[in-house]
Scaffold this active site. Structure first.
Site, mmCIF file in Angstrom:
data_model
loop_
_atom_site.group_PDB
_atom_site.id
_atom_site.type_symbol
_atom_site.label_atom_id
_atom_site.label_comp_id
_atom_site.label_asym_id
_atom_site.label_seq_id
_atom_site.Cartn_x
_atom_site.Cartn_y
_atom_site.Cartn_z
ATOM 1 N N SER A 137 -21.931 -24.448 69.004
ATOM 2 C CA SER A 137 -21.579 -25.536 69.915
ATOM 3 C C SER A 137 -20.668 -26.493 69.170
ATOM 4 C CB SER A 137 -22.842 -26.277 70.354
ATOM 5 O OG SER A 137 -22.533 -27.478 71.031
ATOM 6 N N TYR A 150 -30.780 -31.364 69.173
ATOM 7 C CA TYR A 150 -29.924 -30.244 69.574
ATOM 8 C C TYR A 150 -28.808 -30.030 68.560
ATOM 9 C CZ TYR A 150 -26.562 -27.478 72.214
ATOM 10 O OH TYR A 150 -25.668 -26.507 72.594
#
Length: 239
Positions: A137, A150
């Protein structure tokens, strides 16, 4: 034709990657928990002239991931590519203390990746080659409010994958693909109202998941000796 295993194949980037790679002539082995979606995806691939296998898969279960890889190798004589795509993103502020959601991100995004490496690497080493692809990501490159845990898991995923690249035999290629804001179900798991509202605004412009599938296809399509290590793909509006 390559034998390509994909985790988290039931939706989003995994689903798009399966369709793209099958369309390009590869055999895809689809893993996820939602078997009904996998069956529908396999039918779509078969109807278009491609080939696919379906396996129910929980990446948090090490034995399950090992069986996923072993079954593919037994059925096809080898496995060429492992795409570690499964991930979750229930964002929240740290002071919300949603510890169970933190644990879930660690279990799926970090342990799930490690289970994939543990499952695929022995097959790659025996064959003298293979390709491990991690879907990370842009959260592996920056930290934003509500995304501390995250992003921590994605920084870890990027670090682990880079460590694999450095340690792996020369015939084993390793790629990290870091998507920016991409259309997916990831944000659906956010339970904290503030984080949910912020993410709704943040995701006003998204990439189609096929844009990320294209990056995966590019990386695995390079000739022997060419190792595409990192790809970052963002919408042009994302800063």
């Amino acid at each position: 034709m390559k034998i390509v295993l994909i985790t988290g194949a039931s939706s989003g980037i995994g689903h798009a990657t399966a369709l793209r790679l099958a369309r390009e002539g590869h055999h895809v082995v689809l893993g996820a928990r939602r078997e009904d979606r996998l069956a529908a995806l396999a039918k779509e691939i078969h109807d278009a002239g491609g080939t696919a296998d379906v396996h129910r898969l929980d990446v948090t279960d090490r034995a399950d991931v090992a069986a996923f890889a072993d079954a593919a190798a037994e059925a096809h004589g080898r496995l060429d590519v492992f795409v570690a795509n499964a991930g979750v993103m229930p964002l929240s502020r740290l002071d919300s203390l949603l510890v169970e959601e933190w644990d879930r991100m660690i279990d799926v995004n970090v342990r799930g990746l490690l289970h994939g490496i543990a499952a695929a690497l022995p097959h790659f080493r025996r064959a003298g080659g293979g390709h491990f692809v991690t879907i990370a990501s842009t959260g592996a490159h920056e930290v934003v409010p509500t995304a501390a845990v995250y992003c921590g898991t994605k920084y870890a995923a990027r670090a682990i994958t880079e460590g694999l690249r450095l340690e792996a035999d020369p015939g084993i290629r390793v790629t990290t693909v870091s998507p920016g804001v991409t259309e997916s179900e990831l944000a659906d798991s956010i339970t904290e109202p503030g984080a949910k509202d912020a993410m709704r605004a943040y995701r006003a412009v998204t990439l189609a998941p096929d844009a990320i599938a294209g990056a995966v296809a590019y990386a695995i399509g390079q000739p022997d000796g060419v190792d595409v290590n990192e790809i970052v793909v963002r919408p042009t509006t994302q800063r």
